[in-house]
Design an enzyme around this catalytic site. Structure first.
Site, mmCIF file in Angstrom:
data_model
loop_
_atom_site.group_PDB
_atom_site.id
_atom_site.type_symbol
_atom_site.label_atom_id
_atom_site.label_comp_id
_atom_site.label_asym_id
_atom_site.label_seq_id
_atom_site.Cartn_x
_atom_site.Cartn_y
_atom_site.Cartn_z
ATOM 1 N N ARG A 40 0.839 -1.198 0.000
ATOM 2 C CA ARG A 40 0.000 0.000 0.000
ATOM 3 C C ARG A 40 0.869 1.241 0.000
ATOM 4 O O ARG A 40 1.966 1.248 0.560
ATOM 5 C CB ARG A 40 -0.905 -0.024 1.238
ATOM 6 C CG ARG A 40 -2.008 1.016 1.256
ATOM 7 C CD ARG A 40 -2.995 0.717 2.382
ATOM 8 N NE ARG A 40 -2.370 0.870 3.681
ATOM 9 C CZ ARG A 40 -2.378 2.012 4.381
ATOM 10 N NH1 ARG A 40 -2.970 3.088 3.899
ATOM 11 N NH2 ARG A 40 -1.786 2.072 5.557
ATOM 12 N N ASN A 50 7.954 0.849 0.641
ATOM 13 C CA ASN A 50 8.016 -0.308 -0.247
ATOM 14 C C ASN A 50 8.881 -0.091 -1.473
ATOM 15 O O ASN A 50 9.338 -1.060 -2.090
ATOM 16 C CB ASN A 50 6.602 -0.716 -0.673
ATOM 17 C CG ASN A 50 5.791 -1.274 0.471
ATOM 18 O OD1 ASN A 50 6.211 -2.204 1.140
ATOM 19 N ND2 ASN A 50 4.630 -0.690 0.733
ATOM 20 N N ARG A 99 -5.708 -2.516 -6.067
ATOM 21 C CA ARG A 99 -6.689 -2.771 -5.020
ATOM 22 C C ARG A 99 -7.717 -1.654 -4.940
ATOM 23 O O ARG A 99 -7.442 -0.509 -5.324
ATOM 24 C CB ARG A 99 -6.004 -2.951 -3.673
ATOM 25 C CG ARG A 99 -5.227 -1.723 -3.228
ATOM 26 C CD ARG A 99 -4.727 -1.862 -1.808
ATOM 27 N NE ARG A 99 -3.658 -2.830 -1.679
ATOM 28 C CZ ARG A 99 -3.061 -3.110 -0.523
ATOM 29 N NH1 ARG A 99 -3.445 -2.494 0.586
ATOM 30 N NH2 ARG A 99 -2.090 -3.983 -0.461
ATOM 31 N N SER A 108 -7.688 -1.253 6.935
ATOM 32 C CA SER A 108 -7.865 -2.472 6.138
ATOM 33 C C SER A 108 -6.870 -3.546 6.576
ATOM 34 O O SER A 108 -5.712 -3.255 6.889
ATOM 35 C CB SER A 108 -7.682 -2.176 4.652
ATOM 36 O OG SER A 108 -8.612 -1.213 4.207
ATOM 37 N N SER A 110 -4.738 -7.269 5.961
ATOM 38 C CA SER A 110 -4.117 -8.021 4.869
ATOM 39 C C SER A 110 -5.090 -9.060 4.324
ATOM 40 O O SER A 110 -5.176 -9.270 3.109
ATOM 41 C CB SER A 110 -2.841 -8.710 5.351
ATOM 42 O OG SER A 110 -1.872 -7.763 5.741
ATOM 43 N N GLN A 131 5.594 -10.942 2.456
ATOM 44 C CA GLN A 131 5.692 -9.612 3.043
ATOM 45 C C GLN A 131 6.778 -8.822 2.325
ATOM 46 O O GLN A 131 7.931 -9.243 2.272
ATOM 47 C CB GLN A 131 6.010 -9.703 4.534
ATOM 48 C CG GLN A 131 5.991 -8.367 5.240
ATOM 49 C CD GLN A 131 5.930 -8.536 6.741
ATOM 50 O OE1 GLN A 131 4.871 -8.678 7.330
ATOM 51 N NE2 GLN A 131 7.089 -8.533 7.376
ATOM 52 N N ARG A 189 17.250 -20.855 35.440
ATOM 53 C CA ARG A 189 17.389 -20.174 34.143
ATOM 54 C C ARG A 189 18.312 -20.985 33.238
ATOM 55 O O ARG A 189 19.461 -21.251 33.598
ATOM 56 C CB ARG A 189 17.969 -18.774 34.325
ATOM 57 C CG ARG A 189 17.070 -17.804 35.050
ATOM 58 C CD ARG A 189 17.764 -16.473 35.261
ATOM 59 N NE ARG A 189 18.018 -15.802 34.002
ATOM 60 C CZ ARG A 189 17.185 -14.920 33.439
ATOM 61 N NH1 ARG A 189 16.043 -14.626 34.035
ATOM 62 N NH2 ARG A 189 17.485 -14.348 32.302
#
Length: 434
Positions: A40, A50, A99, A108, A110, A131, A189
């Site tokens: 997007r 992106n 889209r 919105s 995915s 991704q 631990r």
């Protein structure tokens, strides 16, 4: 159920494996496999992240290239609402799903976007949601994960990474509650090497079927995870992640099918790459250009590795022969004048040297360089290059022409050669010694 990862086996892969996997899918009624990247334009953390350059490649380009080169998908798509993202997606070999406004809002999900894609592409049976912010994804990750569906019969497969984090219960301020451990005994631990850790989704990819998507989930049916090594598990959300991701990608990223160790010749445009494109005229009529010493050292770095560098001058922007002679003497390079179609002039040079375009690195920035940039085994554009040239190149320099772009591309070439040699050495050790 898990699939333990293997090291990258050269990443060109067995070319018969993808065909066999597709046959398995069709035998199980799952004919069309699509990769889908959601990109997007309205990213809040990093605007247009992106398509922001990461180690010389748009962030989106890293994942699209891995998907395309896996040879496992019938189609590779980018779902976006932004014109510039669309251009980058197409340039790197993806189709584009524009889209709708309804799935492009900040709220919105995915899943909603994937459902819209599935409705608009009814031929798709298996979807791999990749991704776009996972730049260390390799083709072998996708091949091996898809084989879990084709060969092992899983309905959905997603990527995970092993983390060694001790987790504690969160308490609200003023509540009076006390925190407590969630995954350890403080009295005992474990040392890191004595604890397997926990598997966490890393978001790199989710393979799922159309039926699951239509049912409103990505993980369902017969579910499995695919474990990725931590060095390949990189995610970018905010600016502070960027420099760390860049260093990781330079070391562990997938740089394409080209075999950089075979690159033996570099073509470099003089005007706009080695120089900033300006020609100075003295009172006496002499022509002069300015060359950055960092760039000439970059040329020498390649020459020391027995790689020839040929400088290209353009007939549209001619450099006087006397100046070309000085360039040749100063750099130790042959200087060749090319026409507005450099490909025609460079073919004879390659034939003389018995080389193919896969053996060539090319640095250019103009429209006439596009064909050669597309053909070259390695290609780059200075940061001030034309958009059409950037889209054709594999690497975009941080530096502009005449200000270090040649040195930067030289370092990039040598880094890839070093990586390729290290991978071959590792494969030889694995094959013969263990």
């Amino acid at each position: 159920m898990s699939s333990r990862k293997r090291g990258p086996p050269g990443d060109n892969g067995d070319q018969d494996a993808p065909r066999a996997a597709r046959r398995q899918l069709r035998a199980h009624g799952k004919g069309h496999v699509a990769a889908l990247l959601l990109a997007r334009g309205g990213s809040k953390g990093i605007p247009l992240k992106n398509i922001k350059m990461l180690a010389g490649v748009p962030l989106l380009g890293w994942c699209v290239r891995a998907a395309v080169d896996s040879d496992m998908f019938d189609s590779v798509w980018v779902s976006t609402d932004h014109d510039e993202i669309e251009k980058v997606a197409i340039a790197w070999g993806a189709k584009v799903h524009r889209r709708s406004v309804e799935v492009s809002r900040d709220t919105s999900t995915s899943l909603e976007t994937i459902q819209e894609f599935a409705r608009m592409n009814p031929e798709v049976d298996v979807i791999c949601n990749i991704q776009a912010t996972s730049p260390c994804l390799h083709p072998f990750h996708l091949r091996e994960a898809l084989e879990m569906i084709t060969l092992q019969g899983f309905d959905s497969v997603f990527s995970v990474v092993r983390r060694h984090h001790f987790r504690w219960k969160e308490v609200k301020k003023g509540s009076g509650e006390l925190t407590e451990p969630l995954n350890l005994d403080p009295a005992n631990r474990p040392r890191r090497q004595d604890w397997d850790g926990e598997l966490c989704e890393n978001g790199s990819f989710y393979f799922t079927t159309r039926d699951l998507v239509n049912g409103g989930i990505l993980q369902g049916g017969k579910v499995a995870y695919y474990e990725m090594m931590p060095e390949y598990s990189v995610d970018i959300d905010v600016d502070i992640d960027w420099p760390v991701a860049e260093q990781r990608v330079r070391r562990y990223g997938y740089f394409g099918r080209a075999s950089p160790e075979v690159v033996r010749l570099m073509f470099c445009s003089v005007s706009g790459c080695l120089t900033d494109g300006r020609i100075f005229l003295s009172v006496s009529g002499e022509e002069m250009v300015s060359i950055n010493s960092r760039d000439t050292e970059g040329i020498r770095m390649l020459q020391r590795e027995e790689m020839e560098v040929v400088l290209l001058t353009s007939s549209a922007d001619p450099v006087a022969q006397s100046l070309a002679d000085k360039l040749a003497k100063r750099t130790g390079c042959q200087v060749v004048q090319v026409s507005e179609e450099p490909l025609n002039d460079l073919k004879p040079l390659l034939e003389q040297r018995r080389l193919e375009w896969k053996d060539v690195a090319y640095l250019g920035k103009e429209k006439q360089d596009v064909v050669c940039l597309s053909l070259a085994g390695l290609s780059a554009v200075p940061n001030d290059g034309l958009p059409v040239a950037k889209n054709a190149a594999e690497y975009t320099c941080r530096s502009v022409g005449g200000m270090g772009a040649v040195r930067e591309f030289a370092e990039h070439i040598l880094l890839l050669k070093e990586k390729a040699k290290a991978q071959k050495d590792q494969q030889r050790i694995n094959r013969h010694d263990f």
